[in-house]
Design a protein around this motif. Structure first.
Motif, short mmCIF file in Angstrom:
data_model
loop_
_atom_site.label_atom_id
_atom_site.label_comp_id
_atom_site.label_asym_id
_atom_site.label_seq_id
_atom_site.Cartn_x
_atom_site.Cartn_y
_atom_site.Cartn_z
N ARG A 121 0.80 -1.22 0.00
CA ARG A 121 0.00 0.00 0.00
C ARG A 121 0.83 1.27 0.00
NH1 ARG A 121 -5.05 -2.08 1.24
NH2 ARG A 121 -4.90 -4.22 1.99
N LEU A 122 2.03 1.19 -0.56
CA LEU A 122 2.94 2.35 -0.52
C LEU A 122 2.71 3.29 -1.69
CD1 LEU A 122 6.29 0.51 0.30
CD2 LEU A 122 4.74 1.66 1.91
N GLU A 123 2.82 4.60 -1.40
CA GLU A 123 2.87 5.61 -2.45
C GLU A 123 4.31 5.65 -2.97
OE1 GLU A 123 0.18 7.14 -3.35
OE2 GLU A 123 -1.07 6.43 -1.69
N ALA A 124 4.50 6.32 -4.11
CA ALA A 124 5.84 6.36 -4.72
C ALA A 124 6.89 6.89 -3.73
CB ALA A 124 5.81 7.23 -5.98
N GLN A 125 6.53 7.95 -3.01
CA GLN A 125 7.47 8.54 -2.06
C GLN A 125 7.84 7.55 -0.95
OE1 GLN A 125 8.95 11.28 -2.65
NE2 GLN A 125 10.14 11.29 -0.76
N ASP A 126 6.83 6.77 -0.51
CA ASP A 126 7.07 5.78 0.53
C ASP A 126 8.03 4.70 0.03
OD1 ASP A 126 5.18 7.03 2.15
OD2 ASP A 126 3.54 5.78 1.37
N ARG A 127 7.89 4.34 -1.24
CA ARG A 127 8.77 3.29 -1.78
C ARG A 127 10.22 3.72 -1.72
NH1 ARG A 127 4.88 2.72 -6.24
NH2 ARG A 127 3.39 1.19 -5.48
N ARG A 231 -5.23 -6.68 -2.65
CA ARG A 231 -5.42 -5.28 -2.23
C ARG A 231 -6.73 -5.09 -1.51
NH1 ARG A 231 -1.53 -2.23 -4.32
NH2 ARG A 231 -0.42 -2.98 -6.13
#
Ligand SMILES: [Zn+2]
Length: 232
Positions: A121-127, A231
């Motif tokens: 469930r990560l956003e790009a920034q979290d990745r 998901r």
């Protein structure tokens, strides 16, 4: 048959040992062993020789260094420690110095991410934070490239696998039970303090407990073939 199809080794997951030095997450208490339980399992592993399972630890609790490391060394065993960078130097967790100590003692440092989040469930920034920056920090502390990952809570889907492959990891360790081969996705067997002697024997051998088999098959299909389901 490829190496991927020929499982060869059980992989165990330990978490904390002894008394936690931090507030536990919901449902986490069962994964903490007392020192006697832990040492009894290590004694069995040390006696298994070439059939011994791979030992791993998740979450970077301070017991990794304070209890597990000396007990591993006493038995000439090596383990992989999957660490969370947001917990480093926090009460109850490893310090940066202790991560260096583990690496210098010949133990292996792996990535469990930054903040113990569900990687599906990560956003790009979290990745960037969870995979790249956390890995860089751990590699710097370990003094060598960290190239093994363990998915928090055992949660993964096709996107997680794709991301980790693209980041150049050598393997991702899960919590799917059974034996691991040389493939990219490697199942592990989680040890908890409620397991019977029989259940621990199964985990050491990488036998999938009968009661888990139907759910495990469904879960693997969902995670590997049908990412949409993962998901929900
Ligand atoms: Zn974890």
């Amino acid at each position: 048959m490829t190496a991927k199809d020929s499982p060869s080794q059980s992989v165990l997951i330990f978490h904390g040992i002894g008394t936690p030095g931090r507030t536990l997450e919901h449902g986490e208490a069962q994964y903490w062993l007392d020192r006697e339980q832990f040492c009894a399992i290590l004694d069995r592993i040390a006696a298994m020789g070439a059939d011994a399972p791979l030992i791993t630890f998740d979450d970077g609790n301070d017991s990794d260094c304070e209890i597990a490391l000396p007990e591993l060394q006493r038995r000439d065993l090596r383990a992989v420690f999957f660490l969370l960078t947001a917990r480093l130097d926090q009460p109850g967790s490893l310090t940066s110095r202790q991560v260096r100590d583990l690496a210098q003692a010949g133990q292996i440092i792996g990535l469990h991410g930054h903040a113990h989040r569900d990687w599906r469930r990560l956003e790009a920034q979290d990745r960037l934070q969870e995979y790249h920056l956390a890995r860089q920090q751990l590699s710097d502390l370990a003094g060598r490239d960290v190239n093994l990952a363990a998915a928090p809570f055992g949660f993964y889907d096709r996107q997680v696998i794709k991301d980790l492959r693209e980041q150049g990891f050598a393997a991702v360790y899960t919590s799917d039970w059974g034996r691991a081969g040389a493939g990219f996705i490697r199942p592990r067997n989680c040890i908890d303090n409620r397991m019977s002697a029989r259940a621990i024997s199964d985990a050491l051998a990488g036998h999938i407990p009968l009661a888990r088999r139907p759910r495990r098959l469904l879960g693997l299909a969902r995670k590997r073939l049908f990412p949409m389901w993962g998901r929900s």
